[in-house]
Design a protein around this motif. Structure first.
Motif, PDB file in Angstrom:
ATOM      1  N   UNK A  65       7.392  -0.815  -4.731  1.00 36.97           N
ATOM      2  CA  UNK A  65       5.987  -0.980  -4.370  1.00 36.97           C
ATOM      3  C   UNK A  65       5.361   0.336  -3.942  1.00 36.97           C
ATOM      4  N   UNK A  66       4.213   0.647  -4.562  1.00 41.15           N
ATOM      5  CA  UNK A  66       3.416   1.812  -4.181  1.00 41.15           C
ATOM      6  C   UNK A  66       2.039   1.340  -3.750  1.00 41.15           C
ATOM      7  N   UNK A  67       1.437   2.066  -2.825  1.00 39.55           N
ATOM      8  CA  UNK A  67       0.061   1.813  -2.396  1.00 39.55           C
ATOM      9  C   UNK A  67      -0.732   3.092  -2.602  1.00 39.55           C
ATOM     10  N   UNK A  92     -11.238   1.817  -2.901  1.00 42.37           N
ATOM     11  CA  UNK A  92     -10.437   0.699  -2.428  1.00 42.37           C
ATOM     12  C   UNK A  92      -8.974   1.042  -2.328  1.00 42.37           C
ATOM     13  N   UNK A  93      -8.185   0.012  -2.061  1.00 42.39           N
ATOM     14  CA  UNK A  93      -6.732   0.128  -1.948  1.00 42.39           C
ATOM     15  C   UNK A  93      -6.102  -0.692  -3.063  1.00 42.39           C
ATOM     16  N   UNK A  94      -5.143  -0.085  -3.766  1.00 45.80           N
ATOM     17  CA  UNK A  94      -4.451  -0.755  -4.863  1.00 45.80           C
ATOM     18  C   UNK A  94      -2.948  -0.689  -4.645  1.00 45.80           C
ATOM     19  N   UNK A 118      -5.652  -5.115  -6.300  1.00 42.44           N
ATOM     20  CA  UNK A 118      -6.357  -4.307  -5.319  1.00 42.44           C
ATOM     21  C   UNK A 118      -7.613  -4.984  -4.796  1.00 42.44           C
ATOM     22  N   UNK A 119      -8.199  -4.351  -3.799  1.00 39.39           N
ATOM     23  CA  UNK A 119      -9.448  -4.799  -3.178  1.00 39.39           C
ATOM     24  C   UNK A 119     -10.222  -3.570  -2.751  1.00 39.39           C
TER      25      UNK A 119
END
Length: 398
Positions: A65-67, A92-94, A118-119
């Motif tokens: 998992x990467x952010x 945003x963040x994905x 994302x959002x």
């Protein structure tokens, strides 16, 4: 907007923090930059084309998992009654999921496929409709996509990427939800080239470990400008909030949870009639990234309590007056070990949703002022071996 900025700053702090993630700022970090085409479609318009581009900075927080935090822009030909081309920007963040390392335990492929979710918030620049100049608009969007990197050498990769932005009703002066697509290509620079650096301390090492499911019941409160509205409505604004969840503790620090929650809520308190607004039924399905502060600096054997703040997003819809939109949620999850198989929990949550779902905005008119704070209590069942959740002291059988 202030809540979105604070949330992004908190995530940035997690991505670059020292605890459990790596003491070197650059370890596991990467940067993407690229460009391509954008397309827009709703149920009543032809397919519109334009240009898309963006830049992002991210970090592998787990092996799979990467952010990343993104800044994108799009241009489109005229939409509906607009008298000029449309220009959009979004931030945003994905999250990117490396499913090959999750299920196949292979992390060194030259070509990978990473699903994305994302959002964020997208902005439309000032525009002209029917001869009138409209200011900058902003709305919350959800996102799904695919990121396909191809390793080159020396920390560099090329990528192809597809994103689908889910835009809520009225976001582009139409009375129905719409979608914007972007197809881009570009380059990634990995500050550390080897993917084996992704693993964090006490990370789950088997795909059948550390899964859980749970259910709970509690109450919510329909709020409209929670801290500034003098007419809150009292106990009449209470609703019922069951929740059903499943998830996995990927390490002693990171947990991902998927949840369905919500049942009843109220529209804004009617100050004229002196009673709660119209009752309605709803559901929200969302994913949350949780961090275990009880293990922030060191994994503690025999620790019964887990204190887990979280941030998430998902889809929300009403049943009585059918509406669909995206919403954000954040909160504090308190988890108490009772046995190898079971935990009790208390979940303190705040759902931030668009006024169109809640029936109207609060007195301030802010699109971020409508929310559902809630508290639920319940039970969690843990499946298989829980290698990251609890370990008995050394003088006991592990």
């Amino acid at each position: 907007m202030k809540r979105i900025i604070i949330s992004l700053l908190l995530i940035t702090a997690c991505l670059t923090g020292r605890a459990q993630i790596g003491s070197d700022f650059g370890v596991n970090m990467f940067m993407n930059m690229g460009g391509g085409v954008s397309m827009y479609k709703n149920s009543d318009s032809p397919l519109l084309n334009g240009f898309s581009g963006g830049i992002s900075v991210g970090k592998w927080i787990l092996s799979p998992l990467a952010a990343r935090i993104t800044l994108d822009f799009q241009t489109l030909s005229k939409i509906e009654d607009m008298e000029e081309n449309a220009a959009f920007a979004s931030t945003g963040v994905e999250f990117l999921w490396d499913f090959t390392s999750t299920f196949m335990r292979i992390r060194n492929w030259r070509v990978n496929v990473y699903p994305m979710i994302g959002l964020g918030v997208f902005f439309r620049t000032s525009h002209v409709i029917d001869g009138r100049v409209h200011g900058t608009d902003r709305e919350v969007h959800g996102l799904l996509g695919l990121h396909v990197p191809v390793r080159i050498s020396g920390g560099w990769s090329a990528f192809a990427q597809y994103k689908c932005y889910f835009l809520p009703t009225h976001s582009v002066d139409v009375d129905y939800a719409a979608m914007m697509h972007s197809i881009t290509g570009g380059f990634t620079y990995n500050f550390t080239e080897t993917p084996f650096h992704r693993r964090t301390e006490h990370e789950s090492r088997s795909t059948d470990e550390d899964w859980f499911a749970g259910f709970g019941l509690g109450a919510n409160y329909s709020s409209f400008d929670l801290f500034t509205n003098p007419n809150h409505g009292g106990l009449a604004m209470l609703g019922v909030t069951p929740e059903i969840m499943f998830g996995r503790n990927f390490s002693n620090f990171w947990t991902i949870r998927f949840e369905a929650t919500g049942l009843t809520a109220h529209e804004k308190y009617d100050t004229v009639l002196g009673e709660a607004g119209k009752g309605y039924t709803f559901t929200m399905v969302h994913a949350d990234l949780m961090t275990n502060l009880s293990h922030l600096f060191n994994f503690k054997r025999g620790a019964y309590w887990s204190i887990m703040p979280y941030l998430g997003a998902g889809a929300i819809w009403r049943y009585d007056d059918v509406k669909f939109d995206m919403a954000a949620d954040f909160g504090l999850f308190l988890r108490r070990y009772i046995s190898r198989e079971g935990d009790l929990f208390v979940d303190l949550k705040y759902i931030m949703m668009a006024p169109r779902i809640g029936g109207s905005a609060g007195p301030s008119g802010s699109i971020y002022g409508v929310g559902l704070p809630s508290i639920t209590v319940g039970y969690i069942h843990n499946f298989g071996h829980s290698s990251t959740r609890y370990r008995q002291p050394y003088n006991c059988a592990d």
